[in-house]
Design a protein around this motif. Structure first.
Motif, PDB file in Angstrom:
ATOM      1  N   ASN A  84      88.049  33.630  40.823  1.00  0.00           N
ATOM      2  CA  ASN A  84      88.309  34.578  39.744  1.00  0.00           C
ATOM      3  C   ASN A  84      89.544  34.221  38.928  1.00  0.00           C
ATOM      4  O   ASN A  84      90.128  35.073  38.272  1.00  0.00           O
ATOM      5  CB  ASN A  84      88.475  35.994  40.325  1.00  0.00           C
ATOM      6  N   GLY A  85      89.983  32.980  38.998  1.00  0.00           N
ATOM      7  CA  GLY A  85      91.140  32.554  38.232  1.00  0.00           C
ATOM      8  C   GLY A  85      90.849  32.518  36.746  1.00  0.00           C
ATOM      9  O   GLY A  85      89.719  32.738  36.300  1.00  0.00           O
ATOM     10  N   PRO A  86      91.851  32.207  35.942  1.00  0.00           N
ATOM     11  CA  PRO A  86      91.670  32.188  34.498  1.00  0.00           C
ATOM     12  C   PRO A  86      90.876  30.977  34.032  1.00  0.00           C
ATOM     13  O   PRO A  86      90.674  30.017  34.783  1.00  0.00           O
ATOM     14  CB  PRO A  86      93.109  32.121  33.979  1.00  0.00           C
ATOM     15  N   VAL A  87      90.433  31.045  32.794  1.00  0.00           N
ATOM     16  CA  VAL A  87      89.923  29.857  32.115  1.00  0.00           C
ATOM     17  C   VAL A  87      91.131  29.116  31.564  1.00  0.00           C
ATOM     18  O   VAL A  87      91.975  29.713  30.897  1.00  0.00           O
ATOM     19  CB  VAL A  87      88.961  30.236  30.975  1.00  0.00           C
ATOM     20  N   VAL A  88      91.242  27.831  31.865  1.00  0.00           N
ATOM     21  CA  VAL A  88      92.399  27.033  31.455  1.00  0.00           C
ATOM     22  C   VAL A  88      91.988  26.064  30.359  1.00  0.00           C
ATOM     23  O   VAL A  88      90.947  25.401  30.456  1.00  0.00           O
ATOM     24  CB  VAL A  88      92.989  26.253  32.649  1.00  0.00           C
ATOM     25  N   VAL A  89      92.813  25.969  29.319  1.00  0.00           N
ATOM     26  CA  VAL A  89      92.557  25.025  28.238  1.00  0.00           C
ATOM     27  C   VAL A  89      93.876  24.399  27.810  1.00  0.00           C
ATOM     28  O   VAL A  89      94.906  25.067  27.752  1.00  0.00           O
ATOM     29  CB  VAL A  89      91.860  25.720  27.041  1.00  0.00           C
ATOM     30  N   GLY A  90      93.846  23.107  27.543  1.00  0.00           N
ATOM     31  CA  GLY A  90      95.034  22.431  27.056  1.00  0.00           C
ATOM     32  C   GLY A  90      95.232  22.673  25.567  1.00  0.00           C
ATOM     33  O   GLY A  90      94.266  22.762  24.810  1.00  0.00           O
ATOM     34  N   GLU A 129      86.116  35.600  28.014  1.00  0.00           N
ATOM     35  CA  GLU A 129      85.562  36.921  27.728  1.00  0.00           C
ATOM     36  C   GLU A 129      84.251  37.130  28.480  1.00  0.00           C
ATOM     37  O   GLU A 129      84.024  38.198  29.071  1.00  0.00           O
ATOM     38  CB  GLU A 129      85.337  37.064  26.228  1.00  0.00           C
ATOM     39  N   ARG A 130      83.387  36.122  28.484  1.00  0.00           N
ATOM     40  CA  ARG A 130      82.103  36.240  29.182  1.00  0.00           C
ATOM     41  C   ARG A 130      82.298  36.424  30.677  1.00  0.00           C
ATOM     42  O   ARG A 130      81.548  37.136  31.333  1.00  0.00           O
ATOM     43  CB  ARG A 130      81.235  34.993  28.948  1.00  0.00           C
ATOM     44  N   ARG A 131      83.314  35.771  31.225  1.00  0.00           N
ATOM     45  CA  ARG A 131      83.546  35.828  32.664  1.00  0.00           C
ATOM     46  C   ARG A 131      84.394  37.022  33.088  1.00  0.00           C
ATOM     47  O   ARG A 131      84.566  37.268  34.266  1.00  0.00           O
ATOM     48  CB  ARG A 131      84.233  34.530  33.118  1.00  0.00           C
ATOM     49  N   GLY A 132      84.961  37.728  32.121  1.00  0.00           N
ATOM     50  CA  GLY A 132      85.809  38.861  32.443  1.00  0.00           C
ATOM     51  C   GLY A 132      87.107  38.450  33.100  1.00  0.00           C
ATOM     52  O   GLY A 132      87.643  39.163  33.959  1.00  0.00           O
ATOM     53  N   THR A 133      87.635  37.308  32.694  1.00  0.00           N
ATOM     54  CA  THR A 133      88.874  36.808  33.278  1.00  0.00           C
ATOM     55  C   THR A 133      89.864  36.486  32.169  1.00  0.00           C
ATOM     56  O   THR A 133      89.573  36.648  30.984  1.00  0.00           O
ATOM     57  CB  THR A 133      88.594  35.555  34.133  1.00  0.00           C
ATOM     58  N   GLY A 134      91.066  36.047  32.547  1.00  0.00           N
ATOM     59  CA  GLY A 134      92.090  35.728  31.563  1.00  0.00           C
ATOM     60  C   GLY A 134      91.943  34.320  31.020  1.00  0.00           C
ATOM     61  O   GLY A 134      91.167  33.500  31.516  1.00  0.00           O
ATOM     62  N   LEU A 135      92.730  34.042  29.978  1.00  0.00           N
ATOM     63  CA  LEU A 135      92.782  32.720  29.368  1.00  0.00           C
ATOM     64  C   LEU A 135      94.198  32.198  29.510  1.00  0.00           C
ATOM     65  O   LEU A 135      95.160  32.879  29.164  1.00  0.00           O
ATOM     66  CB  LEU A 135      92.403  32.795  27.890  1.00  0.00           C
ATOM     67  N   HIS A 136      94.336  30.963  30.018  1.00  0.00           N
ATOM     68  CA  HIS A 136      95.654  30.360  30.162  1.00  0.00           C
ATOM     69  C   HIS A 136      95.752  29.140  29.264  1.00  0.00           C
ATOM     70  O   HIS A 136      94.956  28.206  29.365  1.00  0.00           O
ATOM     71  CB  HIS A 136      95.912  29.956  31.611  1.00  0.00           C
ATOM     72  N   ALA A 152      88.205  36.593  20.680  1.00  0.00           N
ATOM     73  CA  ALA A 152      88.140  37.385  21.915  1.00  0.00           C
ATOM     74  C   ALA A 152      89.387  38.266  21.998  1.00  0.00           C
ATOM     75  O   ALA A 152      90.296  37.991  22.785  1.00  0.00           O
ATOM     76  CB  ALA A 152      88.031  36.471  23.137  1.00  0.00           C
ATOM     77  N   PRO A 153      89.455  39.326  21.189  1.00  0.00           N
ATOM     78  CA  PRO A 153      90.684  40.115  21.085  1.00  0.00           C
ATOM     79  C   PRO A 153      91.096  40.848  22.352  1.00  0.00           C
ATOM     80  O   PRO A 153      92.264  41.224  22.491  1.00  0.00           O
ATOM     81  CB  PRO A 153      90.357  41.113  19.959  1.00  0.00           C
ATOM     82  N   ASN A 154      90.173  41.059  23.268  1.00  0.00           N
ATOM     83  CA  ASN A 154      90.498  41.843  24.462  1.00  0.00           C
ATOM     84  C   ASN A 154      90.833  40.989  25.690  1.00  0.00           C
ATOM     85  O   ASN A 154      91.116  41.526  26.758  1.00  0.00           O
ATOM     86  CB  ASN A 154      89.325  42.776  24.800  1.00  0.00           C
ATOM     87  N   VAL A 155      90.819  39.692  25.542  1.00  0.00           N
ATOM     88  CA  VAL A 155      91.116  38.806  26.667  1.00  0.00           C
ATOM     89  C   VAL A 155      92.627  38.725  26.887  1.00  0.00           C
ATOM     90  O   VAL A 155      93.405  38.607  25.933  1.00  0.00           O
ATOM     91  CB  VAL A 155      90.549  37.394  26.406  1.00  0.00           C
ATOM     92  N   THR A 156      93.049  38.801  28.136  1.00  0.00           N
ATOM     93  CA  THR A 156      94.460  38.639  28.479  1.00  0.00           C
ATOM     94  C   THR A 156      94.826  37.162  28.389  1.00  0.00           C
ATOM     95  O   THR A 156      94.185  36.316  29.016  1.00  0.00           O
ATOM     96  CB  THR A 156      94.745  39.153  29.893  1.00  0.00           C
TER      97      THR A 156
END
Length: 252
Positions: A2-8, A27-34, A79-83
């Motif tokens: 359940n970790g975040p989606v990570v992008v460089g 957003e689709r996974r209901g997780t955060g973005l790092h 994705a305005p609601n993603v942390t």
């Protein structure tokens, strides 16, 4: 996981498009973005109070902050609601993403990066890797390159279910894929599964299948992932018409 989606984050136009894709995946996974911005180690000692990644003072710091800020704006646009969290990390970008993948649910990279970047992450990454290239659309099937890997098959079924897409299993061995997929057909009864045998070898068959797909899923142990010049893996990553998800064999 359940970790975040990570992008460089590198500040390039293509990199910002990849950030948007990563935000939608979070957003689709209901997780955060790092957002991870990697910098090489400073070659010399720096003054007290100066960040080690900014030996020249505020100039580099401002550029890094601008890149991260622009990336966050692009992410929030789609994705305005993603942390969203961000960090400046020391080291080679590929090594940084490799480390970040240990606690991530998905790592997202630009398919236009050098093949060595993707090759290393497919070999050493600890979570599924999404290589963004070609069309990023929400129609067409999800293509599974090899149904014999339980982790890749599970990932493909979950993606097809989430996207409301059919699942196309592309296979070269007559009956090898049937048994591993039986339980997943029951777990995801809403996913329509099609089996297709092909006589073409490796990457060429996958590239052709990707032309009408929204995602191709492949396992790291698949022979098509030999990331050497002329290999099927290079052909797939370099020429796929849609994003490619690479799933470690140990991931479910």
């Amino acid at each position: 996981m359940n970790g975040p989606v990570v992008v460089g984050v590198d500040g390039s136009p293509s990199g910002l498009a990849v950030v948007e894709t990563a935000a939608l995946e979070a957003e689709r996974r209901g997780t955060g973005l790092h957002l991870a911005h990697a910098l090489a180690w400073a070659p010399a000692r720096v003054r007290p109070g100066v960040p080690p990644w900014d030996p020249d003072g505020a100039g580099l710091r401002d550029r890094v902050n601008d890149s991260l800020g622009e990336a966050e704006r692009h992410a929030r646009k789609v994705a305005p609601n993603v942390t969203i969290t961000s960090d400046v990390l020391m080291g080679d970008p590929v090594h940084v993403l490799e480390i970040e993948s240990r606690t991530a649910s998905l790592t997202v990279v630009d398919g236009r990066r050098p093949a060595g970047v993707t090759g290393r992450l497919t070999s050493h990454g600890r979570c599924p890797l999404l290589v963004v290239r070609g069309r990023t659309v929400r129609h067409g099937p999800v293509v599974l390159a090899d149904g014999t890997c339980a982790a890749a098959a599970e990932f493909a079924f979950a993606e097809a279910a989430e996207r409301g897409a059919d699942l196309l299993v592309l296979r070269t061995r007559a009956d090898a894929v049937r048994r591993p997929l039986t339980g997943l057909r029951k777990k995801y009864p809403g996913v329509s599964v099609q089996d297709r045998r092909t006589r073409r070898r490796g990457g060429r068959a996958l590239v052709e299948a990707s032309a009408g797909a929204q995602l191709v899923v492949i396992a790291t142990h698949h022979r098509a992932l030999e990331m050497v010049p002329g290999s099927a893996g290079r052909t797939l990553v370099d020429r796929a018409h849609c994003p490619v998800a690479v799933v470690p064999g140990g991931q479910a």
